[in-house]
Scaffold this active site. Sequence first.
Site, PDB file in Angstrom:
ATOM      1  N   LYS A  46     -44.184 -34.601 -15.568  1.00 30.46           N
ATOM      2  CA  LYS A  46     -44.245 -36.002 -16.015  1.00 30.46           C
ATOM      3  C   LYS A  46     -43.727 -36.952 -14.948  1.00 30.46           C
ATOM      4  CE  LYS A  46     -41.450 -35.263 -19.486  1.00 30.46           C
ATOM      5  NZ  LYS A  46     -41.218 -33.818 -19.252  1.00 30.46           N
ATOM      6  N   ARG A  70     -30.529 -29.308 -10.672  1.00 31.16           N
ATOM      7  CA  ARG A  70     -29.815 -30.024 -11.736  1.00 31.16           C
ATOM      8  C   ARG A  70     -29.068 -29.043 -12.631  1.00 31.16           C
ATOM      9  NH1 ARG A  70     -34.426 -33.782 -14.261  1.00 31.16           N
ATOM     10  NH2 ARG A  70     -33.483 -32.972 -16.154  1.00 31.16           N
TER      11      ARG A  70
END
Length: 214
Positions: free
Chosen positions: A13, A160
């Site tokens: 996305k 992350r």
Amino acid sequence: MKVIMLGAPGAGKGTQAKQIADKYSIPHISTGDIFRANIKNGTELGKKAKTYMDQGLLVPDELVVELVADRIQQDDCKNGFVLDGFPRTIPQAEALDAALENINEKMDYAIDVDVPDENIINRMSGRRACLNCGATYHIVSIPTKVEGICDRCGSPVVLRDDDKPETVKRRLEVYHEQTQPLINYYKKQDILRTVNGVQPMEDVFKSIVEILGA
Ligand code: ADP
Ligand code: ADP
Ligand code: ZN
């Protein structure tokens, strides 16, 4: 043009939203990036959001809805925007519709970037993010030019905390439970378009441009 990016975590996305923002000159609004910036700056919002994000859970609707409603009414959104990572629940989608209705607007498209769960774990474990400028890379499919260094701003790129496999599994469950129902929500509004996300990123983008128009 007002576009929503739908899809599992790691579907691409953000990668696509950045290109859409460039091509159509509209802002890219990523709620994940907004939360990460708040965490980095040590704000109250950041502190609250982090406890959920670290567990792979969604931040409560009330912490995100107002933030987005305010953001899309800023001047730079006059010609549209691309939403990445929002809405993620039916109540968020309803709140977005209500906020737009107030200003006599509505969303144009919800683009579902479709990637099977089997591909997601690999995408996420290989994802490297620049926490300074928000750029994302993949160690195999979209590597940085210099290992470990962001092409755009020269900062280090990192895995992350929430991209570790245990957390990714939880995020996928949360996606299926809370976010996937949005596919039907936007199908009913007749603005859902699906693109195959398991293609090179340039080809995914081509499919999106076919939908949005050159
Ligand atoms: P990804 O791009 O991998 O899907 P994001 O950067 O969009 O991840 O989101 C990271 C985390 O931030 C989510 O797992 C969730 O905890 C939180 N988050 C982001 N957007 C929202 C939202 N609209 N509603 C609730 N939580 C959100
Ligand atoms: P999302 O915003 O949906 O969580 P990202 O755009 O951050 O997803 O992409 C997740 C990971 O997959 C990143 O490492 C990214 O570089 C990589 N990626 C994105 N699109 C593709 C693609 N079409 N093929 C292979 N890897 C991709
Ligand atoms: Zn950077």
